[in-house]
Design an enzyme around this catalytic site. Structure first.
Site, short mmCIF file in Angstrom:
data_model
loop_
_atom_site.label_atom_id
_atom_site.label_comp_id
_atom_site.label_asym_id
_atom_site.label_seq_id
_atom_site.Cartn_x
_atom_site.Cartn_y
_atom_site.Cartn_z
N ASP A 13 65.43 9.73 122.88
CA ASP A 13 66.22 10.26 122.17
C ASP A 13 66.74 9.80 120.60
O ASP A 13 67.89 9.69 120.13
CB ASP A 13 67.89 9.78 122.86
CG ASP A 13 67.87 10.02 124.28
OD1 ASP A 13 67.55 11.08 124.75
OD2 ASP A 13 68.13 9.00 125.00
N ALA A 39 63.68 14.89 130.16
CA ALA A 39 64.08 14.39 128.84
C ALA A 39 64.20 15.91 127.92
O ALA A 39 63.56 16.83 128.00
CB ALA A 39 63.62 13.34 128.12
N HIS A 41 64.90 17.59 124.02
CA HIS A 41 64.71 17.63 122.55
C HIS A 41 65.60 18.68 122.05
O HIS A 41 65.61 19.86 122.06
CB HIS A 41 63.28 17.70 122.14
CG HIS A 41 62.54 16.61 122.24
ND1 HIS A 41 61.01 16.70 122.09
CD2 HIS A 41 62.73 15.53 122.99
CE1 HIS A 41 60.66 15.51 122.68
NE2 HIS A 41 61.41 14.82 123.04
N LYS A 141 45.66 11.48 144.21
CA LYS A 141 45.02 12.89 144.29
C LYS A 141 45.53 13.78 145.57
O LYS A 141 44.72 14.43 146.06
CB LYS A 141 43.53 12.20 144.78
CG LYS A 141 42.79 11.41 143.78
CD LYS A 141 41.38 10.78 144.04
CE LYS A 141 41.63 9.58 145.15
NZ LYS A 141 41.99 8.41 144.41
N THR A 239 59.47 5.39 132.09
CA THR A 239 59.11 6.70 132.53
C THR A 239 57.94 6.56 133.15
O THR A 239 57.12 5.64 133.18
CB THR A 239 59.09 7.82 131.34
OG1 THR A 239 58.88 9.06 131.91
CG2 THR A 239 57.79 7.63 130.42
N GLY A 300 73.35 14.96 130.16
CA GLY A 300 74.80 14.65 129.75
C GLY A 300 75.45 13.33 129.99
O GLY A 300 76.47 13.12 129.57
N ARG A 303 75.34 7.74 126.53
CA ARG A 303 74.31 6.84 126.19
C ARG A 303 74.81 5.39 125.75
O ARG A 303 75.94 5.41 125.03
CB ARG A 303 73.29 7.27 124.78
CG ARG A 303 72.53 8.58 125.18
CD ARG A 303 72.04 9.06 123.89
NE ARG A 303 71.28 10.25 124.32
CZ ARG A 303 71.03 11.35 123.65
NH1 ARG A 303 71.48 11.25 122.40
NH2 ARG A 303 70.23 12.25 124.00
#
Length: 418
Positions: A13, A39, A41, A141, A239, A300, A303
């Site tokens: 972010d 995520a 952008h 795999k 992540t 939404g 943060r």
């Protein structure tokens, strides 16, 4: 020819999308090299405001090849909708999608959601888009490759193979799990939903190497930031892929890449969405969060807000092997009465700040002079208030890497180049 990699110095972010959109005017290819639609952008330009999740942020340059690299996991239905949204704004999408990328299926999103619910208070803070299960299947795999969309018989065979392995495990671990779709139905759904972009699937290495041979500019884009990297981030609240610049070549289809420039993007303050530790968290966050519009582009979610953490950011800059820094959202600090920078940590294990969750850490602050002026119309560094200049220069000193770009607003024209 120049290869520029744009990565995050913090937890994501940071404003990478607006940096890539700004630089893409002179690029021949804009490449996403990892992650999926977990995520977003945000890009603001003369066409409007866009929240991109899988398309690279250079997609608005009609002469720029938009590449989804082999390091990505691609959610097919979401990609189709994203292409439709961008196209509706008059953008001609010039797209190449790696045949070696991995499909992220609705089954993965369901698995992701069930696991977060099982973990309860110990959940990872996932966006529940299925990213971790999709990457996990690839490692085991059992993943479904994008290229198999062009080979329906192989696609059906591999989906059946994956379901025979996965469904009994999910039923055993999650008693509420129900999944009625057959392998044949899933195969047909994938073929239907991917129809608008299936012709764009290819070995992306070939067009990228051709552009390299002609000396064209290539722009590589990561999602999230160093603090969320699978190996070097705040594990396990990371992540599920490698977000650092040294992965750009592998994840893009150019494994031998040696970029001339690595731009680490950092906010002028700290913010984090999801689970983990924000050492510099502000006591009162709500008003600043609202004024800075700090909510997740994908979920939404609000943060967490904090003062600029020079310790974590310097660590991110070093991990990213950054040659320069782009500092975003400096304009949001105008009028902030308590302005400070964290220059160190106190507490056990403070000498190893890569893993702050293992210790009770307290920030060591350096007080900075604030400013009240609206700086969104400044176009030269010298036009900024002296206090704002001093703030940027102090961050540059602490990072040991030049701050070459200073963003004073979301628009392309609101970028100060130093």
């Amino acid at each position: 020819m120049s290869s520029i990699v744009v990565v995050g110095a913090n937890w994501g972010d940071e404003g990478k999308g607006r940096i890539v959109d700004f630089l893409a005017e002179k690029a021949s290819a804009s490449i996403r090299f990892q992650g999926g639609n977990n995520a977003g952008h945000t890009v603001v330009n003369d066409l409007g405001t866009f929240k991109l999740h899988q398309l690279p942020s250079g997609v608005f340059n009609p002469d720029c090849l938009a590449v989804l690299g082999p390091g990505m996991v691609i959610s097919p239905e979401h990609l189709t909708k994203e292409i439709e949204e961008v196209s509706a704004a008059g953008v001609k999408v010039n797209l190449c999608i790696s045949d070696r990328a991995t499909l992220c299926l609705p089954l993965h999103a369901l698995e992701d959601t069930l696991e977060e619910e099982r973990l309860g208070d110990g959940a990872y803070g996932s966006t529940r888009q299925g990213i971790a299960p999709a990457y996990g299947d690839r490692v085991m795999k059992k993943g479904i490759l994008v290229g198999w969309l062009q080979q329906p018989d192989v696609l059906l065979e591999r989906i059946q193979f994956m379901m025979d392995w996965k469904l009994p495990q999910l039923k055993a671990l999650y008693p509420s799990f129900e999944f009625e779709q057959t392998a044949e139905e899933m195969t047909q759904w994938l073929l239907d939903v991917s129809a608008p972009w299936r012709d764009a699937i290819c070995n992306v290495t070939q067009p990228l190497k051709a552009l390299q041979a002609k000396g064209e500019n290539l722009l590589f884009e990561a999602q999230l930031g160093a603090g969320r990297d699978l190996v070097y981030g705040e594990y396990p609240w990371t992540t599920s892929s490698n977000v650092i610049s040294t992965y750009a070549g592998i994840g893009s289809g150019l494994p031998a890449l040696r970029p001339e420039c690595v731009i680490a993007v950092a906010k002028a303050f700290s913010s984090s969405v999801g689970t983990g530790t924000l050492v510099t968290a502000m006591e009162e966050q709500d008003a600043f969060r609202e004024s800075a519009n700090e909510f997740g582009a994908t979920t939404g979610r609000p943060r967490d807000m904090g003062y600029f953490d020079a310790v974590a950011t310097r660590n991110g800059v070093e991990i990213q092997a950054a040659t320069e820094i782009a500092l975003t959202k400096v304009d949001c600090l105008s009028g902030l009465t308590d302005l400070k920078i964290c220059v160190g940590y106190d507490g056990d294990h403070s000498e190893n700040p890569i893993w702050p969750q293992t210790a009770s850490l307290a920030p060591v602050y350096e007080q900075m002079e604030g400013w009240n002026e609206d700086i969104t119309s400044c176009r030269q560094f010298e036009e900024l208030p002296k206090a704002a200049q001093a703030y940027v220069l102090r961050i540059e000193e602490l990072m040991g890497v030049p701050v070459k770009m200073v963003s004073v607003g979301p628009g392309r024209e609101q970028m100060i180049m130093r």
